[in-house]
Every structure is written in C-alpha cells, then in structure tokens.
Design an enzyme around this catalytic site. Structure first.
Site, PDB file in Angstrom:
ATOM      1  N   ASP A 119       1.104   8.085 -26.069  1.00  0.00           N
ATOM      2  CA  ASP A 119       1.120   9.534 -26.271  1.00  0.00           C
ATOM      3  C   ASP A 119       1.130   9.960 -27.729  1.00  0.00           C
ATOM      4  OD1 ASP A 119       1.035  10.180 -23.590  1.00  0.00           O
ATOM      5  OD2 ASP A 119       3.198   9.890 -23.373  1.00  0.00           O
ATOM      6  N   ASP A 178      -5.429   9.675 -18.494  1.00  0.00           N
ATOM      7  CA  ASP A 178      -5.023  10.593 -19.565  1.00  0.00           C
ATOM      8  C   ASP A 178      -5.237   9.969 -20.954  1.00  0.00           C
ATOM      9  OD1 ASP A 178      -3.572  10.434 -17.143  1.00  0.00           O
ATOM     10  OD2 ASP A 178      -2.052  11.837 -17.835  1.00  0.00           O
TER      11      ASP A 178
HETATM   12  N1  GLY Z   1      -0.270  12.984 -19.555  1.00  0.00           N
HETATM   13  C1  GLY Z   1       0.536  13.449 -18.516  1.00  0.00           C
HETATM   14  C2  GLY Z   1      -0.005  14.562 -17.707  1.00  0.00           C
HETATM   15  O1  GLY Z   1      -1.139  14.962 -17.760  1.00  0.00           O
HETATM   16  O2  GLY Z   1       0.780  15.073 -16.944  1.00  0.00           O
END
Ligand code: GLY
Length: 401
Positions: A119, A178
């Site tokens: 992240d 993601d």
């Molecule tokens: N990256 C986490 C989400 O989209 O909830």
C-alpha cells in the site's frame, strides 16, 4: 427572388445562431456538474481542514455510530486526504488548500520506509506524487524514490509480482488485484532516477496479473496466492467479494485504472487491450443499474437490494476517461460513459449536502461488505478518485473546445 433569398438567409442565420446558443448552453450545462461538485468539495474540505488538527489521524470513513473514522499514517488510505486537498487546490488555486495539502503530505514522510505492505504505492502516490506534479517541489522526489525502494523489497522475480499483504498465515504470497494501482509509484521512480529496475518490476507484475487474475469473461479474481519459491499459483480466492467466483466491483475498477495506467507508462498495447477488455466487462454488465453506480459486487445475491459502491464508480469513471484518450475504436463510448457516471455521482443522491457526511464528498460507498464494515457510507478514496475524474473530465473538455 432576391427578397426571398434575403429572408431565407436571415432566417437561416437566426436558426444557426439559436443552435449555436443551444450548443453553448448545453456545453455549459454539461460542466455544471463539475462546478457543483467542486463547490461541495470546497465546503467539505474547508471544514475538514479547520476541524482536523491531529496529523496522525487520517480521515477514512464513518463509524457505525455516525462519527468520523480515522486511521494512522501507515493505513492504505492515508494519502487520499492530502491527495483530495491537492486536487481541491488544483481546481480552486486557493492557497489554503495548498498549505493544508503540504501539511498532511509531510505527515506521511515516515511512510517512505514502510515495507510492511504494497500500500506504500497508494499512500505516497496520492500525497507526494500529486504534490510533485502540482508544485515541482524537489524535496518530494527522494521521498518517492525511497518509497519505491521500499515497495521493491516486496518484489519476487520468481513469482513476477509484488507481494500485497503479510497479515495472513493462510497465504504464502498473496497478490490482490488492487496492487495494480501501486505500480504507478514504480513507473514514477524510474522516471525520476533514470533506472529501469522499478519499471521492469512493474511490467512484470502487470503481465503476471494479466495471466493469473483474469477469467475468460474478463472479470478479475480478488486474491491470487503464489508459492514464493516456485512462482506456482496456489489458490484463487476472494477477500472482499461475495465469493471466489464473483466480480467484486472495486476490484474490476482497480484493474481498469491499473492497466490503463500501464499502457500510458509503457505504450505496450497488450495493456491497452487488457484495459479495453475490462472496460467491456464493466460497460456491458447486465447487472449494472440504470444510474451506472455498481452494486458492491456484480454477483451479490440480492441485487437490486444490495448496497452500491460509489467509490468503484468514481474509479471506473476516472479510468474510462484516460482510456478514452488511448482507444481508437471506443473513445466516444468511454468518454460518454464516464461523463454519465460523474454526472450521476454529482446528483443529490450521491453528493453530500455541505455540512453533512463527516465532511466527505460522496455517499453510498461500500468498503468491505463480507466483514460488515463501511457499508453504504463515505470513503476517502471514493472522494479522491471522484475529484481526479472531475479534473480529468474538465481537462479533456478544454482540449476538445
Ligand atoms: N485496497 C483495498 C480496497 O480497495 O478496499
């Protein structure tokens, strides 16, 4: 005869001028939704920067009791509040937003060393990345490069991917869809350093993801777990979707935006083709509601009685806008679909009334339905991608004037 011709000419000029006026009015009407949304954003973010003084608490969403939900700098969403402030500054040129954006961006300084999850890309891109784009502040560059170095520690050549999460004992090397979004940090680091090592890892990750995350219908699986020693796929499952076979809405949105960005950065048409296939899945999906704001999962069992995810809609619109600038065959389709989504998000159904919604801009987002968490409320990343989409839309309209 000459008289008749004169009358005809005058009548046609009046008609043409009326048509031009109508066209201009409708053009003005079209972008009214951008102005309306930024007016709300201005009000919400003005209150937010006055009220939120603790730089360790980053606005994320609303708690079930209606109060503001904040998270620490290390949380994946922390960059989106400063990022929203950067976008608000870009639109308004109001220095108060610039000052606030700088302050909240600097509060993420330590995150450049965060090697604990993928992240770091989300966190640093949306804060330092936007700050660098808008201010050209040299001091932001080393932070972005260091953050990319941190992200690179999670890259495994054997797998051909960056590891997403460390928190589960059930998975050895989980990669979530993601993660496509975090590649932008690597492309940026290659541009800043002239070293292709970052970019090559990003390309490797995108190609592996294309191969292992996508189904025949061009929908994406949420999590693929790999064997870090051999690179073999161990399991394909969901974490935030309704089940392992489903198309979790935000996951489809991340993929669309991510592959579009990969094409922008590489000009490799394999990524453009992939983005167009994802766009086709999204645009033609029979369970997309009339207002184009998707349910939280395209396969949720109780559609139409399922929560929407306005954050997914904002990411989709944002991605489609950029894709419209690359696609030869479908530019018009993508642009008009994105425009419609942004217009609908700007309606009172989705846009907060100033002074409500804990100072967030969009309503009706869904974070993690299976965990019963953040359902049908605001989400800071919904706001961030909504504002980015509105700015992109304005820029595109400006170019075609
Ligand atoms: N990256 C986490 C989400 O989209 O909830």
């Amino acid at each position: 005869m000459r008289k008749i011709f004169l009358v005809f000419t005058i009548a046609s000029s009046i008609l043409i001028s009326c048509n031009n006026q109508q066209e201009k009015q409708s053009e003005a009407r079209d972008s009214d939704f951008v102005a309306k949304s930024f007016k709300v954003a201005n009000a919400q973010l003005s209150t937010a920067i006055d009220q939120y003084q603790d730089l360790t608490k980053f606005p994320r969403s609303a708690n079930p009791d209606g109060t503001l939900h904040t998270r620490a700098a290390s949380n994946w969403v922390s960059g989106f509040f400063p990022g929203s402030l950067w976008f608000m500054y870009e639109y308004s040129k109001d220095d108060k937003f610039k000052e606030a954006a700088i302050k909240w961006t600097m509060a993420l300084n330590e995150q450049q060393y965060n090697k604990g999850s993928h992240d770091i890309g989300f966190i640093i891109d949306s804060s330092y990345g936007q700050g660098l784009r808008l201010t050209k502040n040299e001091a932001y560059k080393p932070v972005i490069i260091e953050a990319a170095n941190s992200l690179m520690t999670r890259y495994n050549e054997k797998v051909g991917c960056i590891k997403s999460w460390d928190w589960s004992d059930n998975w050895k090397f989980p990669v979530i869809i993601d993660n496509m979004m975090n590649l932008e940090l690597l492309f940026e680091a290659s541009k800043l350093t002239g070293n292709d090592i970052y970019k090559n890892a990003a390309i490797d990750h995108a190609r592996t993801t294309m191969k292992n995350h996508y189904r025949e219908d061009n929908s994406s699986i949420h999590v693929v777990d790999y064997d870090p020693e051999t690179g073999e796929v161990l399991e394909r499952v969901t974490h935030q979707g309704i089940n392992d076979e489903s198309a979790w809405a935000r996951g489809q949105a991340w993929g669309l935006y991510g592959f579009t960005m990969c094409f922008r950065e590489t000009q490799d048409t394999v990524f453009l083709d992939q983005a167009e296939k994802i766009a086709e899945f999204i645009i033609n999906h029979p369970r997309t509601p009339e207002d184009l704001i998707p349910y939280w999962d395209y396969d949720a069992p109780n559609i139409p009685n399922e929560p929407r995810d306005a954050s997914a809609a904002a990411i989709i619109a944002d991605g489609l806008l950029e894709l419209s600038t690359f696609s030869e065959a479908n530019a018009e389709l993508y642009l008009s679909r994105a425009e419609q989504i942004l217009k609908n998000l700007s309606s009172d159904e989705y846009l907060a009334a100033p002074g409500t919604n804990n100072n967030f801009i969009l309503k009706h987002c869904t974070g993690h339905k299976p965990k019963n968490s953040e359902i049908d409320g605001p989400l800071i990343y919904g706001d961030y991608f909504f504002l980015e989409g509105l700015l992109k839309y304005n820029e595109l309209k400006e170019k075609t004037k």
